[in-house]
Design an enzyme around this catalytic site. Structure first.
Site, PDB file in Angstrom:
ATOM      1  CD1 TRP A  42     -11.498 -19.914  -5.984  1.00 32.46           C
ATOM      2  CD2 TRP A  42     -13.418 -20.643  -6.875  1.00 32.46           C
ATOM      3  NE1 TRP A  42     -12.294 -18.818  -6.219  1.00 32.46           N
ATOM      4  CE2 TRP A  42     -13.482 -19.235  -6.760  1.00 32.46           C
ATOM      5  CE3 TRP A  42     -14.524 -21.330  -7.411  1.00 32.46           C
ATOM      6  CZ2 TRP A  42     -14.595 -18.494  -7.165  1.00 32.46           C
ATOM      7  CZ3 TRP A  42     -15.638 -20.580  -7.814  1.00 32.46           C
ATOM      8  CH2 TRP A  42     -15.659 -19.180  -7.686  1.00 32.46           C
ATOM      9  CD  GLN A  53      -7.680 -13.625  -3.903  1.00 34.48           C
ATOM     10  OE1 GLN A  53      -8.570 -13.662  -3.080  1.00 34.48           O
ATOM     11  NE2 GLN A  53      -6.399 -13.481  -3.553  1.00 34.48           N
ATOM     12  CG  ASP A  88     -10.159 -11.299  -7.964  1.00 37.35           C
ATOM     13  OD1 ASP A  88     -11.167 -11.876  -8.362  1.00 37.35           O
ATOM     14  OD2 ASP A  88     -10.178 -10.452  -7.051  1.00 37.35           O
ATOM     15  CG  PHE A 132      -9.624 -11.248   0.244  1.00 35.32           C
ATOM     16  CD1 PHE A 132      -9.621 -12.588   0.613  1.00 35.32           C
ATOM     17  CD2 PHE A 132     -10.822 -10.543   0.351  1.00 35.32           C
ATOM     18  CE1 PHE A 132     -10.775 -13.225   1.081  1.00 35.32           C
ATOM     19  CE2 PHE A 132     -11.984 -11.160   0.816  1.00 35.32           C
ATOM     20  CZ  PHE A 132     -11.965 -12.500   1.176  1.00 35.32           C
ATOM     21  CB  SER A 133      -7.245  -9.291  -5.038  1.00 34.57           C
ATOM     22  OG  SER A 133      -7.874 -10.393  -5.628  1.00 34.57           O
ATOM     23  CG  ASP A 159      -9.382  -6.172  -4.104  1.00 34.41           C
ATOM     24  OD1 ASP A 159      -9.085  -7.115  -3.358  1.00 34.41           O
ATOM     25  OD2 ASP A 159     -10.541  -5.981  -4.531  1.00 34.41           O
ATOM     26  CD1 TRP A 206     -17.242 -11.645  -8.220  1.00 36.13           C
ATOM     27  CD2 TRP A 206     -17.231 -13.690  -7.309  1.00 36.13           C
ATOM     28  NE1 TRP A 206     -16.004 -11.843  -7.645  1.00 36.13           N
ATOM     29  CE2 TRP A 206     -15.978 -13.087  -7.068  1.00 36.13           C
ATOM     30  CE3 TRP A 206     -17.454 -14.979  -6.829  1.00 36.13           C
ATOM     31  CZ2 TRP A 206     -14.955 -13.726  -6.377  1.00 36.13           C
ATOM     32  CZ3 TRP A 206     -16.434 -15.623  -6.136  1.00 36.13           C
ATOM     33  CH2 TRP A 206     -15.203 -14.994  -5.916  1.00 36.13           C
TER      34      TRP A 206
HETATM   35  C1  FRU Z   1     -13.004  -9.722  -6.515  1.00 40.97           C
HETATM   36  C2  FRU Z   1     -12.801 -10.058  -5.047  1.00 40.97           C
HETATM   37  C3  FRU Z   1     -11.797  -9.101  -4.427  1.00 40.97           C
HETATM   38  C4  FRU Z   1     -11.264  -9.899  -3.284  1.00 40.97           C
HETATM   39  C5  FRU Z   1     -11.242 -11.295  -3.846  1.00 40.97           C
HETATM   40  C6  FRU Z   1     -11.515 -12.357  -2.818  1.00 40.97           C
HETATM   41  O1  FRU Z   1     -13.419 -10.767  -7.308  1.00 40.97           O
HETATM   42  O2  FRU Z   1     -14.048 -10.026  -4.373  1.00 40.97           O
HETATM   43  O3  FRU Z   1     -12.339  -7.857  -4.073  1.00 40.97           O
HETATM   44  O4  FRU Z   1      -9.991  -9.458  -2.913  1.00 40.97           O
HETATM   45  O5  FRU Z   1     -12.213 -11.340  -4.855  1.00 40.97           O
HETATM   46  O6  FRU Z   1     -11.266 -13.634  -3.330  1.00 40.97           O
END
Ligand code: FRU
Length: 495
Positions: free
Chosen positions: A36, A55, A39, A98-99, A168, A306
């Site tokens: 998978w 990600q 971002d 995360f991002s 992020d 999403w």
């Molecule tokens: C955006 C998000 C970010 C987060 C990441 C998690 O698509 O929700 O805010 O860091 O994906 O995978």
């Protein structure tokens, strides 16, 4: 030192990528090494190459424990995978890396800043994510997480800001060598705000101020901010969740938002002048930019949304998610414009050209077909025939399937439609956008890469992006006019 969890991910991806044949993934859009992808992260230029992290959940074609995947490229079109860069392996990021973003440090190392997620049991028994910012420094392959992580946590959030939605970080370096970053946060009113922080060295960070706030104008939480100067203005890009629609500019759900404004570096005051969507299609989210060595500002987004991830269905093709084509940004007539990076032109082969085709009804043009193509169209009125009612181009087409782009000049509306692309899911398959035209004259550039279509309108005034999973044999293209349309076509294969 590579942790056990990162080592496992690296061994797994190396062994498993082989089960995805090259022809079964996008040719020049980056897709995950295996599993998978969401971002883009850490988009940067480091030691002579572009680096793009993402990600990443290598083990499944579903979102899961977030790692950072890693790839490098010299032209942003031909990618080489590197070993996964980060795994959730510390107390401060055990539920996900995360991002985030990347900069170069004074000592020449590359610094990554990302959101470390920890799930915490609440007093009422429920669970909630707590989000804080962490850094890791490395040589472009291996990164060592800083022992004093997190470098920013709930103590650094201004009053009323949520510690559950604080993520992020996008960093950049100022001319004096110091660093800044912007981070998405949710304020007391429930909607997004962007916080600005500064650092002398990339490790010690201080809260500066709220750079911009939604005040419930654009969705709820603002994810994945990016902030940069462009053509005399300052651009703030964010990806809001839970948007309400507004005309054809913004649509329901996860969207993209570009604010164009002025920024006073001394006072760190940002003044918004205009707002618009970044992409008007179905699948585009969480974009991030890099400043190329030649001064171009280049943006890549997650070519997915999403809200429409279930479009692909349950089959396991080994990979899910891809990046958009890299896009060169500019501000023209007060709007953000995007063009496919010029390096793409080096991949053009087998030019097929038609000029002044007078079109009424449906036609196919000899040599105009394919699923990895760059096609420029210009349409206009045919003299003496009046304004046409509708123009449509269908692609990824065979007897069963097609995806289309159609234009109604009387409404100034362009529509993408993948309803008949073979999808078996009840998700959004159409989207419409207002476009500018003079008397029916419109320019379109269509980039296809096996599983995607990106439509650039009027030299990048608008872009509409979508993914499609139509069988690759469906490679016909046809043109349909209601009324009479004058059409120019230039088509190349992208090889
Ligand atoms: C955006 C998000 C970010 C987060 C990441 C998690 O698509 O929700 O805010 O860091 O994906 O995978």
């Amino acid at each position: 030192m590579t942790s056990q969890r990162l080592g496992e991910a690296r061994r797994y991806e190396e062994a498993s990528e082989k089960r995805i044949p090259d022809e079964e993934r996008p040719a020049f859009h980056l897709s995950p090494r295996v599993g998978w992808m969401n971002d883009p992260n850490g988009f940067s230029w480091f030691e002579g190459k572009y680096h793009l992290f993402y990600q990443y959940n290598p083990y499944e074609v579903q979102w899961g424990p977030m790692h950072w995947g890693h790839a490098v490229s010299e032209d942003l079109l031909h990618w080489e995978y590197l070993p996964a860069a980060l795994a959730p392996d510390q107390v401060w990021d055990r539920d996900g890396c995360f991002s985030g973003s990347a900069v170069t440090l004074a000592d020449g190392r590359q610094l990554l800043m990302y959101t470390g997620v920890v799930r915490e049991r609440q007093a009422d028994g429920s669970w909630a994510d707590v989000q804080a910012q962490c850094v890791a420094a490395g040589d472009g392959v291996d990164y060592e997480k800083y022992e004093k992580n997190p470098v920013l946590d709930e103590k650094d959030i201004p009053e009323g800001g949520s510690r559950n939605d604080f993520r992020d970080p996008k960093m950049w370096q100022e001319e004096d060598g110091t660093y800044r970053c912007v981070i998405g946060n949710r304020s007391a009113d429930g909607s997004g705000q962007i916080l600005l922080f500064s650092s002398p060295d990339g490790f010690a960070w201080h809260y500066e101020k709220v750079l911009a706030a939604s005040r419930n104008r654009f969705g709820r939480m603002w994810e994945c901010p990016d902030f940069f100067p462009l053509d005399g203005k300052w651009i703030l890009i964010v990806s809001p969740q839970d948007m309400l629609p507004s005309g054809l500019e913004y649509h329901n759900g996860n969207g993209t938002l570009c604010l164009i404004g002025d920024y006073d570096k001394k006072t760190a005051e940002y003044e918004e002048i205009a707002n618009q969507s970044v992409d008007y299609g179905i699948d585009f989210y969480a974009p991030q930019t890099v400043l190329a060595p030649d001064g171009r500002r280049i943006m890549i987004g997650w070519l997915q949304n999403w809200d429409t991830c279930s479009h692909r269905g349950q089959r396991d093709e080994g990979w899910f998610g891809q990046m958009s084509i890299p896009r060169e940004l500019s501000v023209r007539n007060g709007r953000l414009c995007q063009k496919p990076i010029r390096e793409l032109e080096r991949m053009r082969q087998n030019k097929v050209e038609y000029e002044n085709v007078a079109l009424s009804g449906a036609v196919r043009l000899e040599g105009v077909r394919g699923r990895r193509i760059d096609m420029e169209l210009e349409i206009r009125q045919e003299e003496g025939c009046g304004l046409y009612r509708k123009f449509t181009v269908c692609f990824a087409q065979n007897d069963s399937y097609y995806t289309s782009v159609s234009f109604r000049p009387d409404e100034s509306v362009l529509k993408v439609d993948r309803k008949f692309s073979g999808s078996r899911k009840a998700v959004i398959h159409q989207r419409r956008s207002k476009v500018r035209h003079e008397g029916g004259r419109l320019k379109l550039r269509v980039i296809l890469d096996r599983f995607s279509a990106e439509i650039f309108v009027n030299d990048g005034e608008q872009v509409l992006s979508l993914v499609l999973y139509t069988v690759q044999e469906a490679e016909d293209i046809s043109f349909i006019a209601e009324g009479t349309v004058k059409l120019d076509v230039v088509k190349y294969d992208l090889v």
